[in-house]
Scaffold this active site. Structure first.
Site, PDB file in Angstrom:
ATOM      1  N   GLU A  18      34.105  31.296  69.315  1.00 15.44           N
ATOM      2  CA  GLU A  18      34.958  31.438  70.489  1.00 15.44           C
ATOM      3  C   GLU A  18      34.721  32.846  71.036  1.00 15.44           C
ATOM      4  OE1 GLU A  18      39.174  30.875  69.932  1.00 15.44           O
ATOM      5  OE2 GLU A  18      39.540  31.204  72.064  1.00 15.44           O
ATOM      6  N   ARG A  33      35.274  30.632  53.739  1.00 15.52           N
ATOM      7  CA  ARG A  33      35.026  31.811  54.583  1.00 15.52           C
ATOM      8  C   ARG A  33      34.541  32.957  53.721  1.00 15.52           C
ATOM      9  NH1 ARG A  33      38.067  31.242  59.304  1.00 15.52           N
ATOM     10  NH2 ARG A  33      37.840  33.376  59.986  1.00 15.52           N
ATOM     11  N   LYS A  61      39.621  38.105  63.622  1.00 14.37           N
ATOM     12  CA  LYS A  61      39.378  38.672  64.942  1.00 14.37           C
ATOM     13  C   LYS A  61      40.647  39.298  65.498  1.00 14.37           C
ATOM     14  CE  LYS A  61      36.470  35.327  66.578  1.00 14.37           C
ATOM     15  NZ  LYS A  61      36.096  34.408  67.628  1.00 14.37           N
TER      16      LYS A  61
END
Ligand code: ATP
Ligand code: MG
Length: 563
Positions: free
Chosen positions: A38, A264, A274
């Site tokens: 994104e 992750r 983020k």
């Protein structure tokens, strides 16, 4: 470009699934992956794990890998991020097969939504955000049906059309999939698939749309439209997989990508979300997204990391379903190994102490030859000026040394790297007793050979005081003082920023360098002998003082003293 071929082909559970799929002829023996960021921030080392996985699989299986911007939430996205992501993927050494934006599919996604409505599988709901939450139920209690759940197809089509035309304010209505309000999986309790966002200007589609699809709805359909075979994502999407499959099944999609989840990357002494990285930037707790202390690709690049070292790290950590936190020392090891091979050697004195060589002709200048790399003759040599006035490092001289000190002491001898053996004859001090200068003598017979009849234990680095160039060195350390700021924060009821390392940047403005470094270009990488690996900062001025960033120390200084 990419020399991952030097490494043995990695094996992991995802590659085993792909091997089995290929063996059974599934997907027409095609392998198609994608990396779907994104564009709401810069890429970090966690993304690199996903990039190396997705692009690596495409390379090894002669498949394809698309870069797809998952741009369904215009409010947080920006073209700056789009550009940085493209740059970072390329810098890491990968080429996408196609570049797409989820927003390329907005028309198609809208048509699919109409289909869902016509199939009686989606409805417009007027509940407020709070009411929806109330109706959703909890992990232990089923949800309740929305009073708008049984609207007719015609009414839903009409309302959805009016949503699209901008007739309703943000938050007043959503389109929801009609699945099961009692499902044990909350993601299946009639999830929202479209919402109204009237004010947001989209970086790709401008003001064309005022309704936007939700991630879970857009993602599976984008994968399908691109013919992705294996849709790899992180573990938090495991519970979303039934929704991914539901959308494709209900729409009888012609191809059905398989979503596979892996854990992750978490890394010690930093944060990786983020949201937190954005906060560090916005609150100016760091010096931008490419601050060399940041775990971003842009930060690591500016710090002097190589793409090879980051790829090596991603291969070494492997791909599993187990959640864990990787030691920072592993990443540091990877860059040390790589720079040991590729970095040119230079001499830099961080704490200059003047040495006058009293028996060397005062006006003479000699050009000594020094190898650019101790093991790699192909790297060539450079010349180093030597004269009667040089700088050595203050730390290489001690008046009253502890036992085992192998450097310069009063009356003692030491070898100057690439040069002569010198002896310290006199220590000059100021009124306060601080050593100002050393008077030494050199042994002319010791250039490149050992002195006869005595042993010289130490070798120290130095630069000619008359030829040295001034530099500013940025000495970086870890950004946080605890391995896991998030976990420690929740345990001690503190914000993760409470654990920022106040000494994560130390600036040395007194360093002097050998003149060959005057020609350094940004991204050139050097080992300053005995001091560490450095690169010229991309914003270093043309003239002195040059600015160098320390990429990593020569050894793991955290190993013994866990600060
Ligand atoms: P964040 O939660 O920090 O905002 P994200 O997952 O939302 O990160 P995206 O831009 O959506 O960031 O991520 C793009 C891809 O990179 C996704 O497939 C995601 O799963 C993967 N990814 C993101 N962070 C990590 C990580 N720490 N380790 C491995 N893969 C990651
Ligand atoms: Mg995400």
């Amino acid at each position: 470009m990419n020399d991952t071929s030097n490494n043995p082909r990695p094996s992991n559970f995802i590659r085993q699934i792909i091997d089995a799929d290929l063996a059974s002829g599934k997907n027409g023996s095609r392998v198609a992956t994608r990396f779907p960021p994104e564009p709401n921030g810069y890429l970090h080392i966690g993304h690199a794990k996903s990039i190396v996985l997705n692009f690596g699989i495409a390379q090894d299986y002669h498949g394809t890998c698309n870069l797809r911007f998952d741009d369904t939430n215009p409010a947080k996205e920006d073209i700056e991020y789009v550009e940085s992501i493209k740059q970072d993927v390329q810098w890491l050494g990968f080429k996408w097969t196609h570049l797409y934006y989820a927003s390329d599919y907005f028309d198609k996604l809208y048509d699919f939504a109409l289909q869902l409505i016509k199939l009686g599988k989606a409805y417009v709901c007027d509940l407020s955000f709070e009411q929806m939450r109330e109706y959703r139920g909890t992990l232990t209690q089923p949800g309740k049906d929305s009073p708008y759940r049984n609207r007719s197809v015609a009414e839903n089509l009409g309302l959805f059309d009016r949503m699209r035309k901008g007739e309703f304010p943000d938050g007043s209505r959503v389109l929801r999939a009609k699945i099961d309000m009692a499902s044990p999986n909350i993601n299946l309790r009639d999830p929202t698939i479209y919402r109204i966002k009237k004010d947001a200007e989209h970086h790709q589609t401008g003001s064309k749309w005022c309704i936007y699809p939700m991630y879970d709805y857009a993602h599976c359909l984008s994968d399908m439209l691109e013919g992705i075979t294996h849709s790899l994502c992180t573990l938090e999407f495991e519970d979303h997989r039934p929704l991914y499959d539901w959308v494709l099944d209900v729409l009888k999609a012609p191809c059905h990508p398989q979503q596979i989840e892996f854990s992750r990357l978490n890394l010690e002494y930093t944060v990786m979300s983020k949201r937190k990285l954005t906060e560090l930037v916005q609150k100016k707790l760091v010096d931008g997204w490419n601050d060399p202390r940041m775990p971003t690709i842009a930060g690591l690049r500016r710090r002097g990391f190589t793409p090879e070292s980051i790829r090596d790290f991603c291969l070494r950590i492997g791909v599993t379903k187990a959640d864990n936190i990787v030691e920072m020392s592993l990443l540091e090891d990877c860059i040390r190994n790589d720079l040991n091979e590729r970095a040119i050697r230079r001499m830099a004195v961080l704490h200059p102490l003047k040495v006058l060589i009293t028996n060397y002709p005062y006006d003479k200048v000699e050009r000594l030859t020094a190898a650019n790399h101790p093991q790699k003759a192909e790297f060539g040599n450079r010349e180093i000026a030597f004269c009667a006035e040089i700088f050595i490092d203050r730390n290489d001289f001690m008046e009253s040394p502890p036992k085992g000190f192998k450097r310069l002491i009063p009356g003692g001898e030491v070898r100057l790297r690439y040069g002569y053996v010198i002896r310290c004859d006199e220590v000059i001090k100021d009124a306060g007793g601080t050593v100002q200068e050393l008077h030494c003598s050199y042994d002319a017979a010791t250039l490149g050979t050992n002195p006869v009849g005595r042993k010289v234990a130490g070798v120290i680095h130095w630069v000619s005081a008359r030829h040295a160039i001034r530099a500013k060195l940025r000495l970086y350390d870890r950004l946080f003082i605890v391995p896991n700021p998030d976990v420690q924060g929740s345990r001690e009821n503190k914000d993760y920023t409470a654990y920022l390392n106040p000494d994560s940047l130390h600036i040395n403005s007194v360093a002097v360098l050998e003149p060959a470094l005057a020609n350094a270009k940004p991204q050139d990488r050097f080992q300053f002998e005995r001091e560490g690996y450095f690169c010229l900062d991309e914003q270093s001025p043309d003239g002195a003082p040059l600015v160098f960033n320390r990429t990593v120390t020569l050894r793991d200084t955290w190993a013994k003293s866990d600060k």
